[in-house]
Design an enzyme around this catalytic site. Structure first.
Site, PDB file in Angstrom:
ATOM      1  N   ASP B 312       0.803  -1.383   0.164  1.00  0.00           N
ATOM      2  CA  ASP B 312      -0.030  -0.478   0.183  1.00  0.00           C
ATOM      3  C   ASP B 312       0.800   1.428   0.207  1.00  0.00           C
ATOM      4  OD1 ASP B 312      -3.016  -0.852  -0.271  1.00  0.00           O
ATOM      5  OD2 ASP B 312      -2.541  -1.383   1.926  1.00  0.00           O
ATOM      6  N   GLU B 353      -5.099  15.991   5.340  1.00  0.00           N
ATOM      7  CA  GLU B 353      -4.726  16.825   4.395  1.00  0.00           C
ATOM      8  C   GLU B 353      -6.076  18.280   5.230  1.00  0.00           C
ATOM      9  OE1 GLU B 353      -6.287  13.949   4.010  1.00  0.00           O
ATOM     10  OE2 GLU B 353      -5.861  13.431   2.201  1.00  0.00           O
ATOM     11  N   PHE B 381     -17.450  17.430   3.786  1.00  0.00           N
ATOM     12  CA  PHE B 381     -17.340  17.121   3.131  1.00  0.00           C
ATOM     13  C   PHE B 381     -18.616  15.656   3.088  1.00  0.00           C
ATOM     14  CE2 PHE B 381     -15.815  13.362   0.473  1.00  0.00           C
ATOM     15  CZ  PHE B 381     -15.505  14.020  -0.715  1.00  0.00           C
TER      16      PHE B 381
END
Lengths: 566, 684
Positions: B312, B353, B381
């Site tokens: 990953d 982020e 969001f």
């Protein structure tokens, strides 16, 4: 430079130069590509296939191959027994030679069917011409059997996953008609032109200088000699094999015959390179075989050319080397060269008496048969080498931290079991039967006194050599051994039979099982088998296995003798 | 990496004591028969004991009593040494496992009874050993979790340092991929309801302990194949030794029983035979030391063969998540105004982020205005809008991917400034992630987010490439970004915009090409791929389904662990191979010691074979047998630690090991036997 050495170098040089293109040709034959004799031999193959009802393009898996191989060998066995035990009243017997006893016929049949050609009889008085022709047939078919088995393994080693490994009968007939037959014709013609007899008339006679009438045996010899050399058979037309002037008239024929011994075994290696498209691998295998061969050859040349110190002490000049038991027309170097080539390849024809070699040369001839894969017999030499490669791949695969794989196929317990069994068999047969005869001799020295002309270390070497030769399907004898009795006939027969078929069945089975496995592409972590390092590894495995198996026995025979001769 | 108790010393006194005891217990023929090589040595020892008794009764042909007794003793010690090697490996593995098991001693568990004595869903404290699979229990702040299980309700911070050694607490919650809890760890805050997923004694750790202790240890396919080869060599030497008797009779040389048995024991591959199981256990033990629980020895072996690793991106190749690295105001927008807008849009954004944007803005000296009074409204969001932001004083600030902001802007009849869209492309091409910020449906500028590649990861990938292992990066990023990071990190391939089934397909594809694939995963949707992979490493934090599907569990949840696992696997195979080579190469010198000794009396010429110039036949045989015994304990450290793996290519590695263990294996015993002979020759 010494001309004798020059002769040896010339023989080896010509041998390699011939083996490379012939290897390529053999590769083409097995790959089913067009070859130049197709217009002539194609129809001949076709006739055979039509007559026998063989569909040459039908593929077989490895088990079917082995069934086919063993079945035709059984038929040949019965046929040969019948002929050899009845030849006295059958045609082509101008000299009135007798039929064989059952035990001798068993020994001889097994010996020829197994490509060994151990002869407990003498050609001049022991068989009729018909008998010789039957034996000659076996020199073709037994060589063809070994080569066909080898072709199956080549096919199985290709990079893919399959059960279809070609057609056994196709490989077999192609081996006989495309490879053995043309070469044998060439060699036989050379021999005929140099004076080897090729006739169906009985003994000739002449009146000697003293006025005695001398009977001289002859017969269809040239044809048989050609195939006995080419097919690593070794069974001579005459008792003393290629030491007899009729079999091997001069130095030139000696060169031709000696080159013929190693030609096909060496060419098979290059054929492998052609079929697998892995020329480097072929050269690595060739390199390992050649180094092994030289390890035996160089000291043998040295000791034979140096002469025998025991005879030197008697005041007889040894400037020509050790000449006891050798032919003056060949000399010590060419005899030593023949001695080593004939034993590393399981050929077994001789041009000098191995019994009379200096002790270490005697040991190297035995070692050649104990390894039995430095070039080796036609086809089967590579099969033996293949088993050693499997073991080497296994150990070296572990050493680089990967579960072992060979040409993209994982080697697991089943393959190791077969490889170990095959590797064990040779040691087991040689040592246990030599032990049996040693025990009998030690326990009943009076009863078996006829066996050994030279008791002591040399007598031990004679027994060891006989079983080594049988187990290697070599067929040469150390002589000096009273071997024409039921004990030797039967035990050697058993050894030859087991040591012929198990080492064919084993590698074909391994290759067949591997071919069925999943193909794993190479990566940077994969051990490459076409490198010098891997070559060294294979060599080390062969050297260690053979040394560990036979060191004690050899130290009681030739080594003891060597250290005793001062 | 973990920091909990680990015994790094090879011979911990307490372990040695236990191992010594075990070496005698293992003399039991019924146990020893599983190791055919050592079993034959034991038979040899028994025969020698009988010979000693025979001499005691007056037999004269077999040499002195002392000499025969010494041979018996040395053979017995040889077996004990081999037993000790296995026992110490087991003891070390067990100690390692015990230190983990300590964490799960009987702890009180708050079991939930669906129908209790008084109420339904009654909670009662019971010992953890009474919990069965399917039971439910409750855990609150300060409780030790009694059993492995899956959270069915609630969220909690958990201290897993007892298992992983990592001190920072982790969050585990019901649903999703981080729902698994491990027995022995401690709940620090909140309350969770957990369903027990394993029966007592059947957890991964219990299984591993059983493997190490040998109770359920099965030989791996490779071990079986090697055992066959070793058995083959043993049979060859049986043939050699048995046939030597008639050979000796023929040469009129009596050979004593002691000489026969010594020759045989020296020749059979006792060194590797004695160390083989220790090597296997040590491999699993090394995995355990790396905090990886393996479900079988085979998995470790397979790890050495891996061709492809699926890694990953996040956490393995890059550090955690993307970080904001730059603010790019568009057109005439003022820098300060833009950054403030970015800051406002990210204030309520709890994603890594979002936090990094706030951090970067604060770093530039811009403080968030106090927005409580102004009745601001945060916009979350959603998958639909794919943007988030804030409504403040009638201003609408939005932040999101280029596409989503563009659709907002275009819908309002505005256009995206050219320099903004250019900037977006430049950032994407450089592997960054652009976030566009708009105010009142006008695009202001772009925030640049960048992945930070882990320091030193390129070297690790290079090392893997040299081992022949292909690395594949798996990421949800778009192909452009993925390619940039893949190039920068030096992975060989990548799967962009990866969905779980993409991983599965990739693994299948590689496998049809004959390759062995490993992957790491934690989620339930990873489970099929974990099961499909040849080596599936599940994170301990992962779901139960993931852990069941894989064949290893990583207690540290460290995605780079795969690399270590590959090396452990290779080490295991190499140790086996090199010691086999060494063991067999040793035989050459032993032959030169024993064979002249056997025949020297009747064939004096064979003195020339005594190239070590050993003192007498007795001293030669004793020296060889002593060397044969002593080499086993001398090699135990190597067997336990493993041969160092160097990624220098297979051929170079073979050359190296062949030189050290093959050639060395031939030379060393010549020196060793000679030295021992110098000592022994004072008595014999």
């Amino acid at each position: 430079m010494n001309t004798e050495i020059l002769g040896v170098l010339a023989m080896y040089g010509i041998l390699v130069l011939l083996a490379i293109p012939i290897g390529r040709y053999i590769g083409k034959v097995y790959a089913g590509e067009r070859t130049w004799p197709d217009p002539v031999l194609g129809p001949l193959d076709h006739v055979f296939f039509r007559l026998s009802g063989i569909k040459a393009d039908r593929d077989m898996n490895w088990k079917q191959h082995l069934v086919a191989l063993l079945t035709i060998n059984l038929v040949w066995f019965l046929f040969s027994m019948l002929m050899l035990m009845n030849m006295s009243w059958l045609p082509f017997n101008p000299d009135g030679n007798p039929s064989m006893s059952a035990d001798l016929a068993f020994n001889t049949t097994v010996s020829f069917v197994s490509n060994t050609n151990l002869q407990h009889y003498s050609g001049e008085s022991g068989v009729s011409y018909l008998g010789q022709l039957v034996l000659m047939l076996f020199q073709f078919v037994s060589a063809g059997t070994g080569m066909a088995a080898c072709a199956v393994v080549f096919n199985a080693m290709k990079e893919r996953t399959t059960e279809k490994l070609g057609n056994f009968y196709n490989y077999f007939i192609k081996s006989c008609t495309r490879i053995l037959l043309p070469l044998a014709i060439v060699v036989a013609i050379i021999l005929v032109f140099n004076g080897t007899p090729m006739t169906f008339q009985g003994k000739d006679s002449y009146i000697s200088m003293q006025g005695d009438t001398v009977q001289v045996s002859r017969g269809p010899a040239a044809a048989m000699i050609a195939i006995k050399q080419l097919g690593t058979n070794g069974g001579g037309f005459f008792g003393a094999n290629s030491a007899v002037p009729f079999e091997n008239p001069n130095y030139f024929t000696n060169m031709v015959e000696d080159i013929s011994i190693v030609l096909i075994p060496m060419a098979m290696v290059f054929a492998l390179g052609y079929i697998l498209k892995r020329r480097r691998l072929a050269w690595v295998i060739f390199g390992v075989m050649t180094i092994g061969f030289l390890c035996f050859l160089i000291p043998s040349l040295f000791y034979e050319m140096k002469g025998n110190p025991s005879i030197g002490h008697l005041g007889i000049s040894q400037s020509l080397g050790s000449m006891e038991g050798k032919e003056v027309r060949f000399g010590s170097a060419a005899s030593a060269f023949w001695g080593i080539t004939t034993t590393v390849t399981s050929n077994g024809s001789v041009n000098a008496m191995h019994d009379s070699f200096t002790p270490l040369t005697g040991m190297f001839t035995m070692l050649g048969m104990m390894v039995n894969s430095f070039y080796g017999g036609v086809g089967v030499g590579f099969l033996n080498f293949y088993v050693y490669m499997i073991i080497a791949v296994f150990i070296s695969g572990l050493m680089v931290g990967r579960t072992p794989e060979f040409l993209g196929k994982k080697i697991e317990a089943k393959e190791m079991k077969i490889a170990t069994m095959v590797a064990l068999l040779h040691t087991f047969l040689i040592l246990s039967f030599t032990a049996l005869s040693s025990h009998l001799f030690a326990a009943h020295p009076q009863e078996y006194a006829g066996w050994l002309n030279n008791p002591g270390n040399h007598g031990f070497s004679e027994m060891l050599y006989e079983y080594t030769s049988s187990s290697a399907n070599n067929g040469s004898g150390f002589e000096g051994l009273g071997d024409g009795v039921p004990f030797w006939n039967i035990t050697c027969g058993i050894v030859m039979l087991l040591s012929r078929f198990i080492p064919i069945v084993g590698p074909v089975a391994i290759a067949g099982i591997l071919a069925k496995k999943k193909y794993i592409p190479e990566s940077a972590g994969t051990l490459k088998t076409d490198t010098t390092t891997f070559g060294i590894m294979v060599f080390a495995v062969i050297a260690i296995v053979v040394a560990l198996s036979f060191f004690p026995a050899l130290s009681l025979g030739p080594l003891a003798e060597f250290f005793g001769v001062k | 990496m973990s920091k909990h108790i680990r015994t790094n010393k090879l011979f911990e006194p307490s372990l040695v004591k236990e191992a010594l005891k075990q070496s005698f217990v293992k003399l039991n023929p019924r146990i020893l028969i599983h190791n055919p090589v050592m079993f034959t040595v034991e038979i040899g020892a028994v025969v020698m004991l009988a010979v000693c008794i025979w001499i005691w009764k007056g037999e004269k042909s077999q040499g002195s009593f002392l000499y025969n007794f010494l041979i018996f003793l040395i053979l017995l010690i040889t077996v004990l040494f081999a037993n000790f090697a296995e026992a110490i490996a087991e003891a070390r593995g067990k100690a390692q496992a015990d230190s983990l098991r300590k964490t799960r001693e009987d702890t009180p568990a708050k079991k939930i009874f669906a129908v209790g004595e008084i109420f339904t869903n009654e909670i009662k404290t019971v010992p953890s050993s009474q919990l069965r699979k399917g039971d439910y229990f409750m855990c609150e702040a300060g409780d030790i979790i009694p059993m492995d299980g899956e959270i069915v309700q609630g969220i909690a911070t958990i201290d897993e340092s007892a298992i992983t050694g990592e001190s920072a607490p982790v969050i585990r919650e019901a649903g999703g991929d981080k729902s698994s809890v491990t027995g022995g760890t401690k709940v620090l805050s909140d309350k969770i309801k957990v369903r027990v997923t394993t029966e007592p004694g059947e957890s991964f750790l219990d299984k591993m302990i059983a493997l190490v202790e040998g109770a359920s240890r099965q030989k791996t396919p490779n071990e079986i194949a090697l055992t066959i080869l070793l058995a083959g060599f043993t049979i060859i030497f049986i043939i050699v030794c048995v046939t030597l008797k008639p050979f000796g009779d023929y040469a009129s040389t009596p050979i004593t029983i002691a000489a026969f048995i010594s020759l045989f024991v020296c020749l059979i591959p006792t060194t590797i035979g004695g160390l083989l199981s220790a090597i296997g256990i040590a491999g699993m033990d090394r995995a355990l030391r790396a905090n990886v629980i393996t479900k079988s020895g085979k998995a470790v072996e397979t790890a050495g063969d891996l061709d492809t690793l699926l890694l990953d991106k996040t956490g393995t190749i890059t550090i955690g998540n993307r970080k904001a690295t730059n603010f790019w105001p568009g057109g005439t927008v003022d820098n300060y105004v833009f950054i403030e807008a970015c800051l406002l849009a990210s204030l309520a954004d709890e994603t890594p982020e979002g936090k990094s944007i706030v951090e970067l803005a604060s770093g530039k000296g811009i403080k968030p205005p106090d927005i409580r009074k102004d009745g601001a409204k945060f916009i979350e969001f959603t998958a639909e809008t794919r943007s988030s932001g804030i409504d403040l004083n009638g201003m609408k600030i939005r932040k999101g991917a280029f596409d989503s902001i563009r659709s907002i802007v275009v819908k309002a009849g505005n256009e995206i400034p050219v320099d903004v869209s250019d900037r977006v492309h430049v950032i994407a091409e450089n592997g960054g992630t652009p976030l566009v910020v708009s105010k009142d449906n006008v695009a202001l500028g772009v925030i640049e987010l960048q992945d930070i590649i882990k320091p030193g990861i390129q070297e690790r990938f290079q090392r893997l490439r040299k081992m022949g292992v292909k690395t594949v990066m798996v990421t949800g990023d778009n192909p452009l970004t993925a390619k940039y990071i893949a190039d920068k990190a030096g992975v060989d391939d990548f799967i962009a915009e990866a969905k779980p089934e993409d991983k599965m397909n990739y693994i299948r594809n590689e496998q049809t090409g004959g390759k062995l694939v490993a992957m790491m995963g934690d989620g339930t949707n990873d489970a099929p791929a974990l099961a499909q992979a040849d080596v599936g490493v599940a994170m301990n934090s992962g779901t139960q389904a993931a852990k069941e599907a894989g064949n290893m569990v990583d207690l540290d949840n460290d995605p780079t662990k795969l690399i270590e696992i590959v090396e452990i696997g290779k080490q295991l195979l190499m140790t086996r191979g090199t010691l086999t080579t060494f063991s067999i190469a040793n035989d050459v010198a032993k032959y030169f010691a024993i064979v002249p000794a056997l025949f020297i009396v009747s064939i004096p010429g064979l003195q020339s074979l005594n190239i070590m110039n050993l003192h007498s036949p007795e001293s030669a045989i004793l020296s060889a047998v002593i060397f044969n015994a002593i080499i086993i304990p001398l090699l135990i450290p190597l067997a336990l630690r493993g041969v160092t793996y160097r990624p220098i290519g297979a051929s170079a590695l073979l050359r190296r090991n062949l030189l050290i263990y093959g050639f060395g294996g031939i030379v060393v015993p010549f020196i060793g036997i000679k030295l021992i002979d110098l000592l022994v020759s004072t008595w014999f």
